[in-house]
Design a protein around this motif. Sequence first.
Motif, PDB file in Angstrom:
ATOM      1  N   ARG A 249     -82.842  95.292 -11.303  1.00 22.83           N
ATOM      2  CA  ARG A 249     -81.771  95.315 -10.382  1.00 22.83           C
ATOM      3  C   ARG A 249     -80.459  94.729 -10.888  1.00 22.83           C
TER       4      ARG A 249
ATOM      5  N   LEU B 255     -76.907  96.394 -11.658  1.00 24.99           N
ATOM      6  CA  LEU B 255     -75.461  95.984 -11.174  1.00 24.99           C
ATOM      7  C   LEU B 255     -74.615  95.888 -12.336  1.00 24.99           C
TER       8      LEU B 255
ATOM      9  N   ALA C 185     -74.704  99.974  -5.700  1.00 28.51           N
ATOM     10  CA  ALA C 185     -75.228  99.036  -6.965  1.00 28.51           C
ATOM     11  C   ALA C 185     -75.463  97.574  -6.099  1.00 28.51           C
ATOM     12  N   VAL C 186     -74.442  97.505  -5.139  1.00 27.64           N
ATOM     13  CA  VAL C 186     -74.735  96.175  -4.376  1.00 27.64           C
ATOM     14  C   VAL C 186     -75.850  96.278  -3.480  1.00 27.64           C
TER      15      VAL C 186
ATOM     16  N   PHE D 204     -79.091  96.078  -5.834  1.00 26.62           N
ATOM     17  CA  PHE D 204     -79.147  94.632  -6.287  1.00 26.62           C
ATOM     18  C   PHE D 204     -79.930  93.824  -5.126  1.00 26.62           C
TER      19      PHE D 204
END
Length: 194
Positions: A79, A83, A139-140, A143
């Motif tokens: 992850r 990110l 992506a956030v 993550f």
Amino acid sequence: PKAAPVGADRPTMAYMEAGNSSEPDLPSVERRLSLGIGGDIVVPPPVALVLAVALGFVLQFFFGRHPFLPWPLSLGFVRLLLLILALLAFCGLFSMASGELMRRDVNPAFGPVNGLATGGVYGATRNPIYLAFLVLATAVACFFQSLPVLLCTLFLYVYLTYGVIAVEERHLLKLFGEEYAEYKRTVPRYILCC
């Protein structure tokens, strides 16, 4: 009468590049979009990005995280790598798009539109900055393994597509007519078929 924005009387870049020096026969259209309540675009896209991610975390606080990534994507280092790659993609798309806009005398912050940016990254996607926003928000969500943030990213996608891009496209069609229509036919909104 309303004063014309700075640069509203300038010919388009494509028109000037074609070797024309006289004023083009442009339609009488405002050269910039207005922002804010009652404007063309209610929430500026960077603010919409921050609001979507923040709302996702608020929802996560109340309803839980609900991890959604399968193994091995759920591993912490994977992850983190995703990110980092997304941040690099965000910075790359944003800087390439901004550079192309400035080369074309187009203000990336909803200033006057004096030309069409169709080269560089704009030859692959019509909306590289908004694509960068969506990559970053996704992506956030990945993550933090946060389903609420991912759902808010979907709302961000809908807002950008119908509340921002659709407005911009109508505006550009009024300003540039067939030149923009041809660009729209040949270059995807985000990527590939989207």
